[in-house]
Motif scaffolding. Structure first.
Motif, PDB file in Angstrom:
ATOM      1  N   VAL A  64      30.705 -42.194   6.215  1.00 35.64           N
ATOM      2  CA  VAL A  64      29.244 -42.558   6.449  1.00 35.64           C
ATOM      3  C   VAL A  64      29.216 -42.515   8.506  1.00 35.64           C
ATOM      4  N   VAL A  65      29.704 -43.441   8.592  1.00 32.95           N
ATOM      5  CA  VAL A  65      28.695 -43.206  10.336  1.00 32.95           C
ATOM      6  C   VAL A  65      28.423 -41.546  11.258  1.00 32.95           C
ATOM      7  N   ARG A  66      29.413 -40.960  10.657  1.00 34.80           N
ATOM      8  CA  ARG A  66      28.837 -39.364  10.948  1.00 34.80           C
ATOM      9  C   ARG A  66      27.695 -38.926  10.660  1.00 34.80           C
ATOM     10  N   GLU A  67      28.111 -39.308   8.954  1.00 36.31           N
ATOM     11  CA  GLU A  67      26.886 -38.785   8.317  1.00 36.31           C
ATOM     12  C   GLU A  67      25.192 -39.484   8.596  1.00 36.31           C
ATOM     13  N   VAL A  68      25.410 -40.894   9.190  1.00 41.38           N
ATOM     14  CA  VAL A  68      24.003 -41.705   9.773  1.00 41.38           C
ATOM     15  C   VAL A  68      23.981 -41.282  11.380  1.00 41.38           C
ATOM     16  N   TYR A  69      24.992 -40.724  12.130  1.00 42.06           N
ATOM     17  CA  TYR A  69      24.446 -40.208  12.717  1.00 42.06           C
ATOM     18  C   TYR A  69      23.449 -38.776  12.896  1.00 42.06           C
ATOM     19  N   SER A  70      24.292 -38.150  11.969  1.00 41.32           N
ATOM     20  CA  SER A  70      23.607 -36.869  12.001  1.00 41.32           C
ATOM     21  C   SER A  70      22.305 -36.618  11.215  1.00 41.32           C
ATOM     22  N   THR A  71      21.995 -37.882  10.364  1.00 34.94           N
ATOM     23  CA  THR A  71      21.186 -37.699   9.283  1.00 34.94           C
ATOM     24  C   THR A  71      19.535 -38.133  10.742  1.00 34.94           C
ATOM     25  N   GLY A  72      20.125 -38.937  11.432  1.00 40.48           N
ATOM     26  CA  GLY A  72      19.083 -39.789  12.461  1.00 40.48           C
ATOM     27  C   GLY A  72      18.832 -39.228  13.527  1.00 40.48           C
ATOM     28  N   GLY A 137      28.284 -33.747  19.198  1.00 34.71           N
ATOM     29  CA  GLY A 137      28.483 -34.938  18.680  1.00 34.71           C
ATOM     30  C   GLY A 137      29.866 -34.740  17.868  1.00 34.71           C
ATOM     31  N   LEU A 138      29.774 -34.418  17.265  1.00 35.69           N
ATOM     32  CA  LEU A 138      30.536 -34.428  15.183  1.00 35.69           C
ATOM     33  C   LEU A 138      31.969 -34.185  16.166  1.00 35.69           C
ATOM     34  N   ARG A 139      31.666 -32.988  16.754  1.00 39.40           N
ATOM     35  CA  ARG A 139      33.126 -32.292  17.836  1.00 39.40           C
ATOM     36  C   ARG A 139      33.438 -33.254  18.984  1.00 39.40           C
ATOM     37  N   GLU A 140      33.266 -33.878  19.201  1.00 37.36           N
ATOM     38  CA  GLU A 140      33.509 -34.573  20.486  1.00 37.36           C
ATOM     39  C   GLU A 140      33.477 -36.186  20.053  1.00 37.36           C
ATOM     40  N   ASP A 141      33.393 -36.959  20.327  1.00 41.80           N
ATOM     41  CA  ASP A 141      33.704 -38.463  20.096  1.00 41.80           C
ATOM     42  C   ASP A 141      34.274 -38.902  18.803  1.00 41.80           C
ATOM     43  N   LEU A 142      32.749 -38.325  17.982  1.00 45.21           N
ATOM     44  CA  LEU A 142      33.013 -38.312  16.260  1.00 45.21           C
ATOM     45  C   LEU A 142      33.956 -37.785  16.404  1.00 45.21           C
ATOM     46  N   LEU A 143      34.502 -37.089  16.443  1.00 48.75           N
ATOM     47  CA  LEU A 143      35.519 -36.301  15.554  1.00 48.75           C
ATOM     48  C   LEU A 143      37.186 -37.630  15.405  1.00 48.75           C
ATOM     49  N   ASP A 144      36.362 -38.284  16.559  1.00 47.15           N
ATOM     50  CA  ASP A 144      37.494 -39.255  15.570  1.00 47.15           C
ATOM     51  C   ASP A 144      37.876 -40.695  17.252  1.00 47.15           C
ATOM     52  N   LYS A 146      38.542 -44.052  16.046  1.00 48.89           N
ATOM     53  CA  LYS A 146      39.436 -44.650  16.768  1.00 48.89           C
ATOM     54  C   LYS A 146      39.960 -44.505  18.133  1.00 48.89           C
ATOM     55  N   ALA A 147      39.885 -43.430  18.445  1.00 47.89           N
ATOM     56  CA  ALA A 147      40.480 -42.749  19.768  1.00 47.89           C
ATOM     57  C   ALA A 147      39.477 -42.458  20.799  1.00 47.89           C
ATOM     58  N   SER A 148      38.189 -42.454  20.465  1.00 44.59           N
ATOM     59  CA  SER A 148      37.550 -42.546  21.375  1.00 44.59           C
ATOM     60  C   SER A 148      37.199 -43.978  21.738  1.00 44.59           C
ATOM     61  N   TYR A 149      36.434 -44.818  20.899  1.00 41.82           N
ATOM     62  CA  TYR A 149      36.199 -46.555  21.125  1.00 41.82           C
ATOM     63  C   TYR A 149      37.111 -47.331  21.096  1.00 41.82           C
ATOM     64  N   MET A 150      38.149 -47.439  20.309  1.00 47.37           N
ATOM     65  CA  MET A 150      38.503 -48.437  19.736  1.00 47.37           C
ATOM     66  C   MET A 150      39.717 -48.100  20.129  1.00 47.37           C
ATOM     67  N   LYS A 151      40.227 -47.302  21.854  1.00 49.85           N
ATOM     68  CA  LYS A 151      41.813 -47.200  21.664  1.00 49.85           C
ATOM     69  C   LYS A 151      42.142 -48.582  22.501  1.00 49.85           C
ATOM     70  N   GLU A 152      43.421 -49.030  22.670  1.00 46.34           N
ATOM     71  CA  GLU A 152      43.829 -50.231  22.857  1.00 46.34           C
ATOM     72  C   GLU A 152      44.290 -50.033  24.533  1.00 46.34           C
ATOM     73  N   GLY A 153      43.885 -51.633  25.569  1.00 46.70           N
ATOM     74  CA  GLY A 153      43.880 -51.386  26.761  1.00 46.70           C
ATOM     75  C   GLY A 153      42.098 -50.838  27.551  1.00 46.70           C
ATOM     76  N   GLN A 154      41.343 -50.423  26.270  1.00 47.57           N
ATOM     77  CA  GLN A 154      40.354 -49.302  27.058  1.00 47.57           C
ATOM     78  C   GLN A 154      39.323 -51.259  26.524  1.00 47.57           C
ATOM     79  N   VAL A 155      37.930 -51.153  27.659  1.00 48.60           N
ATOM     80  CA  VAL A 155      36.689 -51.867  27.497  1.00 48.60           C
ATOM     81  C   VAL A 155      35.681 -50.811  27.040  1.00 48.60           C
TER      82      VAL A 155
END
Length: 237
Positions: A64-72, A137-144, A146-155
């Protein structure tokens, strides 16, 4: 702490965007009389109410997140075409094309058809660039996510706005790769039918509160001329 609104360099390829820079004190943005919480009530101009909550991204939100991004992202196509047609250099190019076609063909009908084909072709080029932007966008940060935005130790973090179990908006923040020491607001998107209800503002405020707690001093938002006015309002309100 400062928030800077700057033009996305990729959008300059379309030659239909202007950069606007906004610098403001983030302490003002978060010193609101009513502290924002994880749930909000928003009111539209016609007094309709929309209840929603903001929470962190979960794996189940991926599609759904990827769809919201693509549509917007794709929704800006027509607006970009309209803005491009207002450009002086576009007017000049079209006039030169018309005069050259008349000189070569000597036929007004042929010139008219050729001009229409030129404009339609230009629109398809813009559509192609937009599709490339979506896929990037879909191939970069939105591909993964959690790995892009919710990595442990990263703000960094990724949030979704949810109403009645449906995701209606997104926002994310992470260290900026182009400005050392700054964090970047990303993936700000709200479904069309829920715009004007303060959801984007609440999403941005959530992200700004998050980095403020981590002593972040600078935040940047890459945007375009088409997005400048509403997003300046989000930050200044």
């Amino acid at each position: 702490m400062a928030v800077h609104l700057v033009t996305n360099p990729l959008h300059l390829l379309l030659q239909s965007f202007d950069g606007v820079s906004l610098s403001t004190n983030l302490s003002y943005l978060v010193s609101m009389e009513d502290k924002l919480s994880s749930s909000f009530q928003a009111t539209s101009g016609n007094e309709q109410m929309a209840s929603f909550q903001i929470r962190q991204y979960q794996d189940k939100d991926y599609d759904v997140v990827r769809e919201v991004y693509s549509t917007g992202f794709s929704e800006h196509l027509n607006a970009v075409c309209v803005q491009a047609l207002k450009r002086t250099w576009v007017h000049f190019t079209v006039v030169i094309f018309i005069l050259a076609t008349i000189a070569l063909s000597g036929c007004l009908l042929t010139t008219l058809l050729a001009t229409v084909l030129l404009l339609l072709g230009a629109r398809e080029v813009v559509r192609y660039l937009f599709n490339q932007g979506v896929q990037l966008g879909l191939r970069e940060d939105l591909l993964d996510i959690k790995a892009s935005y919710m990595k442990e130790g990263q703000v960094s973090c990724f949030w979704v706005a949810e109403s009645k179990g449906n995701i209606i908006g997104t926002v994310a923040i992470l260290p900026c790769c182009t400005q050392v020491g700054a964090w970047e607001l990303k993936r700000i998107s709200v479904r069309t039918e829920f715009r004007g209800l303060g959801i984007a503002k609440a999403l941005c405020q959530t992200a700004l509160d998050f980095v403020l707690c981590h002593d972040v001093q600078n935040v940047v938002l890459y945007t375009s001329m088409l997005q400048t006015v509403p997003q300046i309002g989000i930050l200044q309100n």
